[in-house]
Design an enzyme around this catalytic site. Structure first.
Site, mmCIF file in Angstrom:
data_model
loop_
_atom_site.group_PDB
_atom_site.id
_atom_site.type_symbol
_atom_site.label_atom_id
_atom_site.label_comp_id
_atom_site.label_asym_id
_atom_site.label_seq_id
_atom_site.Cartn_x
_atom_site.Cartn_y
_atom_site.Cartn_z
ATOM 1 N N SER A 102 4.787 -6.222 2.676
ATOM 2 C CA SER A 102 3.512 -6.122 3.388
ATOM 3 C C SER A 102 2.387 -6.693 2.528
ATOM 4 O O SER A 102 2.374 -7.891 2.235
ATOM 5 C CB SER A 102 3.258 -4.672 3.796
ATOM 6 N N LEU A 103 1.434 -5.886 2.093
ATOM 7 C CA LEU A 103 0.374 -6.347 1.208
ATOM 8 C C LEU A 103 0.939 -7.126 0.022
ATOM 9 O O LEU A 103 0.371 -8.133 -0.418
ATOM 10 C CB LEU A 103 -0.429 -5.150 0.689
ATOM 11 N N GLN A 154 0.831 -1.199 0.000
ATOM 12 C CA GLN A 154 0.000 0.000 0.000
ATOM 13 C C GLN A 154 0.869 1.254 0.000
ATOM 14 O O GLN A 154 1.908 1.307 0.653
ATOM 15 C CB GLN A 154 -0.887 -0.016 1.243
ATOM 16 N N ARG A 201 -8.216 -8.823 4.655
ATOM 17 C CA ARG A 201 -7.119 -8.141 5.350
ATOM 18 C C ARG A 201 -7.344 -6.625 5.376
ATOM 19 O O ARG A 201 -7.208 -5.976 6.412
ATOM 20 C CB ARG A 201 -5.806 -8.470 4.644
ATOM 21 N N GLN A 221 2.317 -11.592 10.233
ATOM 22 C CA GLN A 221 2.855 -10.443 9.490
ATOM 23 C C GLN A 221 2.200 -9.129 9.899
ATOM 24 O O GLN A 221 2.857 -8.091 9.953
ATOM 25 C CB GLN A 221 2.669 -10.675 7.988
ATOM 26 N N HIS A 263 1.699 -3.271 11.296
ATOM 27 C CA HIS A 263 2.811 -4.114 11.737
ATOM 28 C C HIS A 263 3.220 -3.832 13.177
ATOM 29 O O HIS A 263 4.399 -3.846 13.528
ATOM 30 C CB HIS A 263 3.992 -3.990 10.769
#
Length: 315
Positions: free
Chosen positions: A99-100, A19, A124, A258, A209
């Site tokens: 991440s994503l 993102q 998510r 994660q 996170h």
């Protein structure tokens, strides 16, 4: 420009962004192409009108966590699919996503179907947005410290003062992202500037996170129980521990962890080069963020973006 022969001969790591790289009209290049059928698949699985997001949605809409994530996932997957179809002989050593982007990497590596990847990204994004509404947070990039450990010590000092702050992304030796309560992020900024470092608050309202995402992690775990990871797949390097995995059974736990663990991107790049013999990095998706980070970590390893119809150009 790399030739077809070069692409087939040189082993490379496929990188997928997270993102923050979204922009208006980022899907226009693929409209009307065979790969565009993925948009219907992702829309049906995620519950979002992805065509609208990729073609018409403005900056404010794309800033929403859930909409940004499904948009970047789809645009990156379109970029990868077009490349793979044009260069079936390409030698990919491993996959990794920030991440994503880890979900796009899992689809590209064959661990998930596109539909199951979209279901997870949709779940998510919604879970993270809901967690942020209930407990708003903030994030900021710290640059200029001599060592990432210096930033970790700064966050520890802020916590000792009673505020919520953690390291969220270890992106490169020069860039570490911190996250926590808005007040803590502001306090960390003052300390960083006093140290002579640079500091940039990110345009998000969540502390990704970190433990602020614990409710989202629980919700995602339920969604993970409803999809099937393939037993074996091409190597994907995990954000959680920068280790490569080739078995689907590892990923439900890793994906849930994660959300509340730092993204160890710097270590991930080292794993791709040192352990998996990646001689190049290719950034599939909008923008060129991951290619730029890769060049900072490994200045001598070629790294270029290919999203949005850009050709592969290795310098």
């Amino acid at each position: 420009m790399a030739t077809t022969r070069d692409i087939g001969a040189t082993p490379f790591a496929a990188l997928f962004p997270g993102q923050g790289v979204q922009r208006r009209g980022m899907g226009a290049h693929w409209r009307g192409t065979p790969s565009w059928s993925l948009v219907d698949t992702v829309s049906e699985a995620s519950g979002h009108d992805v065509a609208e997001l990729l073609l018409e949605a403005g900056t404010e809409t794309l800033a929403r966590t859930d909409l940004a994530q499904i948009s970047v996932f789809t645009a990156s997957l379109l970029s990868w699919t077009e490349f793979r179809d044009a260069h079936p002989q390409a030698r990919v050593t491993a996959f990794a996503g920030h991440s994503l982007g880890e979900y796009t990497a899992l689809v590209a590596a064959g661990a998930l179907t596109a539909a199951d990847g979209a279901r997870l990204v949709g779940a998510r994004g919604r879970a993270m947005a809901d967690a942020a509404r209930h407990r708003p947070g903030a994030m900021a990039a710290v640059m200029g410290a001599d060592h990432p450990g210096d930033v970790e010590e700064l966050t520890a000092r802020v916590r000792r003062d009673g505020a919520d702050l953690w390291v969220a992304n270890l992106n490169s030796p020069q860039q570490t992202v911190v996250a926590g309560s808005p007040d803590a992020v502001e306090a960390a900024g003052a300390r960083a500037l006093a140290n002579g470092w640079r500091y940039s608050v990110l345009p998000v309202s969540a502390a990704c996170h970190t433990t602020y995402m614990t409710p989202a992690s629980r919700a995602l775990a339920m969604a993970l129980d409803e999809v099937t990871f393939r037993p074996t797949h091409a190597p994907v390097v995990s954000n959680v521990n920068a280790r490569p995995y080739t078995e689907g059974r590892a990923w439900p736990a890793l994906c849930a962890r994660q959300l509340i663990s730092p993204v160890r991107w710097n270590d991930t790049l080292h794993t791709l080069v040192s352990d998996l013999a990646s001689a190049r990095f290719t950034d599939f998706g909008p923008g060129r963020t991951l290619a730029a980070l890769a060049r900072r970590v490994f200045p001598d390893v070629p790294a270029e973006p290919v999203g949005g119809g850009r050709p592969i150009v290795y310098k």
